[in-house]
Design a protein around this motif. Sequence first.
Motif, PDB file in Angstrom:
ATOM      1  N   PRO A 284       0.855  -1.186   0.000  1.00 59.50           N
ATOM      2  CA  PRO A 284       0.000   0.000   0.000  1.00 59.50           C
ATOM      3  C   PRO A 284       0.897   1.244   0.000  1.00 59.50           C
ATOM      4  N   THR A 304      -3.058   1.606  -5.277  1.00 58.80           N
ATOM      5  CA  THR A 304      -3.723   2.917  -5.350  1.00 58.80           C
ATOM      6  C   THR A 304      -4.198   3.349  -3.963  1.00 58.80           C
ATOM      7  N   GLU A 305      -4.388   2.354  -3.075  1.00 58.26           N
ATOM      8  CA  GLU A 305      -4.862   2.668  -1.717  1.00 58.26           C
ATOM      9  C   GLU A 305      -3.689   3.017  -0.789  1.00 58.26           C
ATOM     10  N   GLU A 306      -3.979   3.856   0.183  1.00 61.27           N
ATOM     11  CA  GLU A 306      -2.938   4.311   1.136  1.00 61.27           C
ATOM     12  C   GLU A 306      -2.604   3.228   2.141  1.00 61.27           C
ATOM     13  N   SER A 310      -5.553  -3.221  -2.655  1.00 64.07           N
ATOM     14  CA  SER A 310      -6.892  -3.291  -3.279  1.00 64.07           C
ATOM     15  C   SER A 310      -6.802  -3.816  -4.714  1.00 64.07           C
TER      16      SER A 310
END
Length: 514
Positions: A284, A304-306, A310
């Motif tokens: 992430p 793409t997620e912090e 995902s």
Amino acid sequence: MKIFSAEQLYEADKITIEKQQITSEDLMERAGTQLFQWLHQRLNGAPVPIHIFCGIGDNGGDGLVVGRLLIEHGYNVVVYVVNCSDKRSKNFLLNYDKIKNVTKNWPILMKGENDFPKINSEDIIVDAIFGIGLNRCPGGWVKKLIQYLNESKAFKLAIDIPSGLYSNSPLEDYEAVLKANHTLTFQAPKLAFFLPETAGFVSNFDVLDIDLDLEFLYNTEPIAQLISKPEAQRFYQTREKFGHKGTYGHALIVAGSYGKMGAAVLSTTAAFRIGAGMVTAFVPKCGYNILQTAIPEAMVITDTEEEFISTVSFDFEPSAIGIGMGIGKNKATVAALKKLFKDSEIPFVIDADALNNISENKELLKLLPKNSVLTPHPGELKRLIGEWKNDYDKLEEVKKFSEKHEVVIVIKGAYTITVYGDKLYINTSGNPGMATAGSGDALSGVITGLLSQGYDPLLASVFGIYMHGCAGDITAGQMGYEAVMAGDIIDNLGEAYLDLFAKPETDNEANGKN
Ligand SMILES: NC(=O)C1=CN([C@@H]2O[C@H](COP(=O)(O)OP(=O)(O)OC[C@H]3O[C@@H](n4cnc5c(N)ncnc54)[C@H](O)[C@@H]3O)[C@@H](O)[C@H]2O)[C@H](O)CC1
Ligand SMILES: [K+]
């Protein structure tokens, strides 16, 4: 080293007697002589009282042989016959007569609790009551005798197997098994010596070679295979002079979530240390700086997620993928697993929360890539295959799962067992110091790193587990059990490679005399 069932060992006896043209009495004499030599080398004539408890079968017969030899060499021996039934094996009777010719203190017949002898804490107890012929759970006064011996502080030496333990079937009564300090087992260790529910009765053991027919032993499919240094040396794939980083593969580690980026660091580092040519970590966004700082050698791709994974995407063909370490159970992460498994032909190592996600989303089971390596600890295994009755039932369930899904299952524990189809591989390296956070992440990185170098999934698992345990042993030797951390194990993987082919130290070298 191969592990055989009781039935296979009886067969080996029969064939040995035929092919070597000896009698079963000769074979018992051979076994008893090995027992005597083991004791004599350690006792050197010490006048310590030795109490030998003999059953009425051939295990008891072994006790009579070693008793006779000890008496002939002047040792202070008392022999008891545990009269658990009126039956007597042929070789028991032969040796019962023989021992009466070397002493006027004939074996004492024990018929019940009133006959239990006084045993002092500095005495030695030799357990020759039941061997691999145990066919029911010891009961009545015999069970009480086993408990009486267990209460004694005297050193307990079990012949062939601690009495009350089955060699390869489940225990019924944990109170009716001798807790041996040391076991001298003939020709090969027994499966019960390595399983969580029964290994505690054996603690230490030595294997006494009684020269059973080698051809039979070689040609007989064992019920399990022990993995120690000799096997690991054969698994090792040497490196060619003109190898380059591409030769040793490009592993992809898909790991980490907010607060658990260490799992990604440990598994990525371990993949490098075991020899992967290149490693990319897919993490992430929150892991980007952490990974680039902690392991400059690694390339990093971010989700793409912090905070969690995902959608796993990468712009190269990994030679192996290790996934699950610290990834958590976010719904989006489950979706990413589905997509990754569906499209991929690459060998996977599936660990930790990836396994838990599969357990909680059974549709993922159907998508499991063939020849993946699953590395559950016992809790993750229960969630994956359901409850089991005992260790033997567990192994059967895991074999079925492995065959059905065509995957390798690594059951982590004191003796980590690798299951592939109906085959069992029991690792002998490692120690309690390795029960520390991140040790599993390191193992997953090791197996991924070996897959990436071209080791097949079974070899990568069995060899990787051995090397991980060996590195753990080297670490514990440097700092003791308590201080071992997963990073130390990884740092010693190089030492584990050097140890693999190091010539054994001679006594002089060990004592610093060159
Ligand atoms: N190749 C080898 O490993 C060799 C092993 N030897 C020894 O032989 C025993 C096995 O001997 P066996 O006579 O088959 O059985 P045991 O002595 O283990 O059992 C004794 C006897 O007791 C009866 N029995 C079983 N369970 C119970 C119980 N709960 N209560 C009462 N009685 C019980 C059973 O009927 C048996 O007859 C092996 O372990 C080695 O020690 C050979 O000496 C050499 C080669
Ligand atoms: K025994």
